[in-house]
Scaffold this motif. Structure first.
Motif, PDB file in Angstrom:
ATOM      1  N   LYS A 116       0.836  -1.205   0.000  1.00 30.39           N
ATOM      2  CA  LYS A 116       0.000   0.000   0.000  1.00 30.39           C
ATOM      3  C   LYS A 116       0.870   1.254   0.000  1.00 30.39           C
ATOM      4  N   LEU A 117       1.957   1.216   0.752  1.00 31.12           N
ATOM      5  CA  LEU A 117       2.858   2.363   0.819  1.00 31.12           C
ATOM      6  C   LEU A 117       3.532   2.615  -0.526  1.00 31.12           C
ATOM      7  N   VAL A 118       4.006   1.553  -1.155  1.00 26.35           N
ATOM      8  CA  VAL A 118       4.669   1.688  -2.454  1.00 26.35           C
ATOM      9  C   VAL A 118       3.710   2.275  -3.487  1.00 26.35           C
ATOM     10  N   GLU A 119       2.468   1.817  -3.463  1.00 23.73           N
ATOM     11  CA  GLU A 119       1.475   2.353  -4.395  1.00 23.73           C
ATOM     12  C   GLU A 119       1.201   3.825  -4.093  1.00 23.73           C
ATOM     13  N   MET A 120       1.128   4.160  -2.821  1.00 21.01           N
ATOM     14  CA  MET A 120       0.926   5.557  -2.434  1.00 21.01           C
ATOM     15  C   MET A 120       2.082   6.417  -2.930  1.00 21.01           C
ATOM     16  N   GLU A 121       3.304   5.933  -2.748  1.00 20.27           N
ATOM     17  CA  GLU A 121       4.476   6.686  -3.188  1.00 20.27           C
ATOM     18  C   GLU A 121       4.494   6.844  -4.710  1.00 20.27           C
ATOM     19  N   ARG A 122       4.112   5.787  -5.415  1.00 20.30           N
ATOM     20  CA  ARG A 122       4.100   5.843  -6.881  1.00 20.30           C
ATOM     21  C   ARG A 122       3.120   6.902  -7.373  1.00 20.30           C
ATOM     22  N   VAL A 123       1.901   6.869  -6.844  1.00 17.30           N
ATOM     23  CA  VAL A 123       0.880   7.819  -7.277  1.00 17.30           C
ATOM     24  C   VAL A 123       1.268   9.238  -6.870  1.00 17.30           C
ATOM     25  N   HIS A 124       1.834   9.366  -5.681  1.00 19.52           N
ATOM     26  CA  HIS A 124       2.245  10.695  -5.212  1.00 19.52           C
ATOM     27  C   HIS A 124       3.312  11.289  -6.134  1.00 19.52           C
ATOM     28  N   MET A 125       4.265  10.481  -6.552  1.00 20.59           N
ATOM     29  CA  MET A 125       5.325  10.975  -7.427  1.00 20.59           C
ATOM     30  C   MET A 125       4.776  11.351  -8.803  1.00 20.59           C
ATOM     31  N   ASP A 134      -3.310   6.954   0.164  1.00 23.68           N
ATOM     32  CA  ASP A 134      -2.923   7.325   1.530  1.00 23.68           C
ATOM     33  C   ASP A 134      -3.884   6.682   2.530  1.00 23.68           C
ATOM     34  N   LEU A 135      -5.178   6.777   2.253  1.00 22.15           N
ATOM     35  CA  LEU A 135      -6.178   6.168   3.127  1.00 22.15           C
ATOM     36  C   LEU A 135      -5.985   4.658   3.202  1.00 22.15           C
ATOM     37  N   ALA A 136      -5.706   4.030   2.064  1.00 21.35           N
ATOM     38  CA  ALA A 136      -5.507   2.575   2.038  1.00 21.35           C
ATOM     39  C   ALA A 136      -4.315   2.173   2.903  1.00 21.35           C
ATOM     40  N   PHE A 137      -3.270   2.987   2.898  1.00 18.29           N
ATOM     41  CA  PHE A 137      -2.103   2.702   3.733  1.00 18.29           C
ATOM     42  C   PHE A 137      -2.474   2.754   5.211  1.00 18.29           C
ATOM     43  N   HIS A 138      -3.213   3.782   5.605  1.00 13.87           N
ATOM     44  CA  HIS A 138      -3.609   3.900   7.010  1.00 13.87           C
ATOM     45  C   HIS A 138      -4.550   2.759   7.418  1.00 13.87           C
ATOM     46  N   MET A 157     -17.166   6.063  10.883  1.00  7.68           N
ATOM     47  CA  MET A 157     -16.780   7.450  10.643  1.00  7.68           C
ATOM     48  C   MET A 157     -16.162   7.647   9.265  1.00  7.68           C
ATOM     49  N   ARG A 158     -16.385   6.698   8.372  1.00  3.82           N
ATOM     50  CA  ARG A 158     -15.689   6.729   7.079  1.00  3.82           C
ATOM     51  C   ARG A 158     -15.902   8.049   6.343  1.00  3.82           C
ATOM     52  N   GLU A 159     -17.131   8.538   6.312  1.00  9.05           N
ATOM     53  CA  GLU A 159     -17.404   9.766   5.562  1.00  9.05           C
ATOM     54  C   GLU A 159     -16.590  10.932   6.107  1.00  9.05           C
ATOM     55  N   ALA A 160     -16.512  11.033   7.436  1.00 11.72           N
ATOM     56  CA  ALA A 160     -15.740  12.119   8.038  1.00 11.72           C
ATOM     57  C   ALA A 160     -14.251  11.938   7.779  1.00 11.72           C
ATOM     58  N   PHE A 161     -13.761  10.694   7.888  1.00 15.64           N
ATOM     59  CA  PHE A 161     -12.342  10.430   7.678  1.00 15.64           C
ATOM     60  C   PHE A 161     -11.929  10.702   6.237  1.00 15.64           C
ATOM     61  N   GLU A 162     -12.805  10.374   5.293  1.00 17.51           N
ATOM     62  CA  GLU A 162     -12.438  10.534   3.886  1.00 17.51           C
ATOM     63  C   GLU A 162     -12.238  11.993   3.507  1.00 17.51           C
ATOM     64  N   GLY A 163     -12.755  12.908   4.337  1.00 15.52           N
ATOM     65  CA  GLY A 163     -12.554  14.323   4.063  1.00 15.52           C
ATOM     66  C   GLY A 163     -11.093  14.726   4.047  1.00 15.52           C
ATOM     67  N   PHE A 164     -10.252  13.990   4.767  1.00 17.04           N
ATOM     68  CA  PHE A 164      -8.824  14.307   4.810  1.00 17.04           C
ATOM     69  C   PHE A 164      -8.109  13.912   3.519  1.00 17.04           C
ATOM     70  N   PHE A 165      -8.703  13.000   2.770  1.00 10.45           N
ATOM     71  CA  PHE A 165      -8.001  12.418   1.624  1.00 10.45           C
ATOM     72  C   PHE A 165      -8.622  12.836   0.293  1.00 10.45           C
ATOM     73  N   ALA A 166      -9.418  13.897   0.305  1.00 19.01           N
ATOM     74  CA  ALA A 166     -10.114  14.333  -0.904  1.00 19.01           C
ATOM     75  C   ALA A 166      -9.769  15.776  -1.264  1.00 19.01           C
TER      76      ALA A 166
END
Length: 217
Positions: A116-125, A134-138, A157-166
């Motif tokens: 999950k981290l590697v995928e996050m890093e790939r997309v981020h780059m 990022d959410l998937a990593f957490h 609390m998914r709806e509230a949490f997803e606000g950080f990743f949108a």
């Protein structure tokens, strides 16, 4: 999820029974397979359904529309207020989850977490942001605690949490400064260092808090 719960109740399924095949559920409910899979995933997160590859899904505790927990909701006065209030809860959950993951993670958990981290890093780059990854990593850290209640609480609390990743505040650079700490967090968990895992989680969340305050102005 409510429709699936009603179907389970109408068929008098009890713990230990297998859920109908996915195709049968889609036909009975008149929805697509992706909707059915999401409903099953939510029941899994609530500890009501267990799915094993090759053997389908089975009920592990009673389910009905009356017993399935509905997502928590609240109506903050602003996006800033809502994110800060949710961040208070994230601190309580994620700091402890990272420490428990460091103490309990099995090799398969670490393998999944690193993927999950590697995928996050790939997309981020590639894109400069990676909210979904990022959410998937957490989420993989929650899973590595071995305590299903963490994931169940997140589902509430998914709806509230997803606000950080949108990209809140229409800022793709929101919390971008926290990016390097995710690799450090994984390394601390992999090393079994609960104290360092907590410290890196706090560092990530502190940056999130700073960006909420500054970007909301």
């Amino acid at each position: 999820m409510n429709a699936l719960s009603r179907l389970i109740e109408s068929r008098n399924l009890v713990p230990g029974d297998r859920l109908p095949p996915e195709r049968e559920i889609t036909e009975a409910l008149g929805v697509g397979r992706s909707t059915v899979r999401e409903a099953i995933r939510q029941l899994q997160a609530l500890g009501a359904v267990e799915t094993r590859q090759g053997s389908g899904s089975r009920l592990v505790r009673p389910v009905s529309p009356a017993t399935v927990h509905m997502p928590l909701s609240f109506a903050p006065a602003s996006l800033r207020e809502g994110l800060l209030q949710t961040l208070d809860v994230r601190r309580g959950l994620e700091v402890e989850a990272s420490a428990l993951a460091a103490m309990r993670a099995m090799p398969v958990d670490l393998e999944r977490m690193e993927a999950k981290l590697v995928e996050m890093e790939r997309v981020h780059m590639e894109k400069g942001t990676a909210g979904r990854e990022d959410l998937a990593f957490h989420l993989s850290i929650y899973d590595a605690t071995g305590n299903p209640l963490f994931h169940q609480l997140l589902e509430q609390m998914r709806e509230a949490f997803e606000g950080f990743f949108a990209e809140p505040f229409d800022r793709p650079d929101f919390a971008r400064r926290s990016f390097p700490f995710h690799r450090k967090l994984f390394e601390a968990i992999a090393a079994g260092d609960a104290v360092l895992a907590k410290a890196n989680t706090v560092a990530i969340l502190d940056i999130v808090a700073e960006d909420i305050v500054t970007m909301a102005r």
